[in-house]
Scaffold this motif. Structure first.
Motif, mmCIF file in Angstrom:
data_model
loop_
_atom_site.group_PDB
_atom_site.id
_atom_site.type_symbol
_atom_site.label_atom_id
_atom_site.label_comp_id
_atom_site.label_asym_id
_atom_site.label_seq_id
_atom_site.Cartn_x
_atom_site.Cartn_y
_atom_site.Cartn_z
ATOM 1 N N TRP A 252 0.438 -1.250 0.214
ATOM 2 C CA TRP A 252 0.275 -0.052 -0.472
ATOM 3 C C TRP A 252 0.583 0.859 -0.286
ATOM 4 C CZ3 TRP A 252 -4.492 -1.438 -1.050
ATOM 5 C CH2 TRP A 252 -5.263 -2.642 -0.874
ATOM 6 N N LEU A 253 0.419 1.976 -0.517
ATOM 7 C CA LEU A 253 1.558 3.199 -0.960
ATOM 8 C C LEU A 253 0.541 4.543 0.599
ATOM 9 C CD1 LEU A 253 0.559 4.453 -4.347
ATOM 10 C CD2 LEU A 253 2.386 3.561 -3.337
ATOM 11 N N ARG A 254 1.812 5.397 1.406
ATOM 12 C CA ARG A 254 1.788 5.487 2.015
ATOM 13 C C ARG A 254 0.901 7.367 2.442
ATOM 14 N NH1 ARG A 254 6.768 4.147 6.192
ATOM 15 N NH2 ARG A 254 6.621 2.324 6.418
ATOM 16 N N ALA A 255 0.501 7.786 2.711
ATOM 17 C CA ALA A 255 -0.223 9.037 2.628
ATOM 18 C C ALA A 255 1.010 9.838 2.289
ATOM 19 C CB ALA A 255 -1.410 9.912 2.988
ATOM 20 N N ALA A 256 1.344 10.861 1.118
ATOM 21 C CA ALA A 256 1.985 12.022 1.057
ATOM 22 C C ALA A 256 1.397 12.805 2.561
ATOM 23 C CB ALA A 256 1.429 12.805 0.182
ATOM 24 N N ASP A 257 3.012 12.936 2.858
ATOM 25 C CA ASP A 257 3.670 14.655 4.078
ATOM 26 C C ASP A 257 3.017 15.588 3.371
ATOM 27 O OD1 ASP A 257 4.109 15.852 6.154
ATOM 28 O OD2 ASP A 257 6.566 14.560 6.400
ATOM 29 N N THR A 258 1.940 16.341 4.043
ATOM 30 C CA THR A 258 1.246 17.543 3.656
ATOM 31 C C THR A 258 2.106 18.508 4.341
ATOM 32 O OG1 THR A 258 -0.401 17.042 4.881
ATOM 33 C CG2 THR A 258 -0.280 16.443 2.331
ATOM 34 N N SER A 259 3.124 17.836 5.888
ATOM 35 C CA SER A 259 3.766 19.084 6.328
ATOM 36 C C SER A 259 3.292 20.102 6.141
ATOM 37 C CB SER A 259 4.085 18.530 7.578
ATOM 38 O OG SER A 259 5.282 18.624 6.824
ATOM 39 N N GLU B 143 -5.455 13.160 19.839
ATOM 40 C CA GLU B 143 -4.401 11.405 19.853
ATOM 41 C C GLU B 143 -5.119 11.107 18.735
ATOM 42 O OE1 GLU B 143 -5.971 8.688 22.701
ATOM 43 O OE2 GLU B 143 -5.998 10.011 24.673
ATOM 44 N N ARG B 144 -5.714 11.718 17.956
ATOM 45 C CA ARG B 144 -6.197 10.861 16.621
ATOM 46 C C ARG B 144 -6.016 12.150 15.597
ATOM 47 N NH1 ARG B 144 -9.696 6.319 18.672
ATOM 48 N NH2 ARG B 144 -7.689 4.555 18.682
ATOM 49 N N GLY B 145 -5.926 12.369 14.000
ATOM 50 C CA GLY B 145 -5.964 12.596 13.172
ATOM 51 C C GLY B 145 -5.413 14.280 13.757
ATOM 52 N N GLY B 146 -5.636 15.562 13.420
ATOM 53 C CA GLY B 146 -5.301 16.786 13.249
ATOM 54 C C GLY B 146 -5.790 17.580 14.301
ATOM 55 N N VAL B 147 -4.495 19.547 13.945
ATOM 56 C CA VAL B 147 -5.677 20.359 14.054
ATOM 57 C C VAL B 147 -5.658 21.628 13.492
ATOM 58 C CG1 VAL B 147 -3.705 21.326 15.576
ATOM 59 C CG2 VAL B 147 -5.672 22.252 16.488
ATOM 60 N N ARG C 198 2.089 12.893 13.175
ATOM 61 C CA ARG C 198 2.199 12.122 12.308
ATOM 62 C C ARG C 198 2.728 13.190 10.993
ATOM 63 N NH1 ARG C 198 0.597 11.340 7.356
ATOM 64 N NH2 ARG C 198 -1.245 12.817 7.855
ATOM 65 N N THR C 199 2.031 14.006 10.761
ATOM 66 C CA THR C 199 2.780 14.828 9.605
ATOM 67 C C THR C 199 4.281 15.458 10.676
ATOM 68 O OG1 THR C 199 1.535 17.064 10.274
ATOM 69 C CG2 THR C 199 0.890 15.133 8.808
ATOM 70 N N LEU C 200 4.418 15.943 11.636
ATOM 71 C CA LEU C 200 5.196 17.268 12.080
ATOM 72 C C LEU C 200 5.139 16.131 13.460
ATOM 73 C CD1 LEU C 200 3.704 19.702 12.321
ATOM 74 C CD2 LEU C 200 5.497 19.824 10.988
ATOM 75 N N PRO C 201 6.043 14.987 13.491
ATOM 76 C CA PRO C 201 6.513 14.437 14.734
ATOM 77 C C PRO C 201 7.003 14.444 16.724
ATOM 78 C CG PRO C 201 7.488 13.241 13.086
ATOM 79 C CD PRO C 201 6.586 14.281 12.669
ATOM 80 N N TRP C 202 8.038 15.712 16.140
ATOM 81 C CA TRP C 202 8.282 16.573 17.380
ATOM 82 C C TRP C 202 7.043 17.179 18.107
ATOM 83 C CZ3 TRP C 202 7.811 22.011 16.869
ATOM 84 C CH2 TRP C 202 7.089 22.308 15.730
ATOM 85 N N LEU C 203 6.207 17.590 17.088
ATOM 86 C CA LEU C 203 4.960 18.271 18.210
ATOM 87 C C LEU C 203 4.094 16.720 19.206
ATOM 88 C CD1 LEU C 203 3.105 19.732 15.401
ATOM 89 C CD2 LEU C 203 4.272 20.886 17.337
#
Length: 145
Positions: free
Chosen positions: A10-17, A98-102, A48-53
Motif C-alpha cells: 500500500w502507498l503511504r499518504a503523502a506528508d503535507t506538513s 490523539e488521532r487526526g490533527g488540528v 503524524r506529519t510533525l512528529p516532534w510536536l
C-alpha cells in the motif's frame, strides 16, 4: 515462495506538513488580506506529519510547545513586513488530539498609527468546540533594541 506469505504494498499518504511554496513546515497556506495588508497563515498540525510536536507531553497529552507558536508568529511577521515580535502572550495550551490533527491559523490584522500589527493564533480540531484562541501578540516593523 509460500502461498500464504502475504506482503502489503500500500502507498503511504503523502506528508503535507509543508504546503507548496510556503517554505515553512508549520504553514500550508498564506492568504493576504487586501484591505488591511494583513495575512492569514494556516496549517494542519498532527503528530503524524510533525512528529516532534508529540515530544512535549503533559500528563500523557501532547501539548504544542510555545516555541512552535512563536515560530508561527515570526513567520506571520515575515509575510507582513514585520521585523520583530514585540509581544506574545500565550493564553491557552494547544493540545494535540490523539488521532487526526488540528487546524491552526495565525491572523495578522491591520497596522495602527505606529505600523504595529496585532497577531492572534487560533486552532480548531473540528469538534463542536470551534475555534480557540491560544496566543495574542503585536508585530512591529522595527527590530528590537
Amino acid at each position: 515462495t509460500y502461498a500464504f506469505q502475504h506482503e502489503h504494498f500500500w502507498l503511504r499518504a503523502a506528508d503535507t506538513s509543508a504546503g507548496p511554496g510556503t517554505g515553512h513546515p508549520l504553514v500550508d497556506t498564506v492568504v493576504p488580506v487586501p484591505d488591511t495588508g494583513g495575512a492569514v497563515l494556516a496549517g494542519r498540525w498532527s503528530a503524524r506529519t510533525l512528529p516532534w510536536l508529540a515530544d512535549h507531553q503533559v500528563s500523557g497529552t501532547g501539548v504544542v510547545p510555545g516555541a512552535a507558536l512563536m515560530d508561527l508568529v515570526v513567520r506571520a511577521g515575515d509575510e507582513t513586513g514585520a521585523a520583530s515580535v514585540e509581544e506574545l502572550v500565550l493564553e491557552t495550551p494547544l493540545l494535540l488530539p490523539e488521532r487526526g490533527g488540528v487546524q491552526v491559523q495565525a491572523v495578522v490584522g491591520a497596522a495602527d498609527a505606529t505600523d504595529r500589527r496585532p497577531v492572534t493564533v487560533y486552532s480548531d480540531t473540528g469538534a463542536d468546540g470551534g475555534w480557540v484562541c491560544h496566543a495574542r501578540g503585536v508585530l512591529s516593523p522595527r527590530g528590537l533594541p
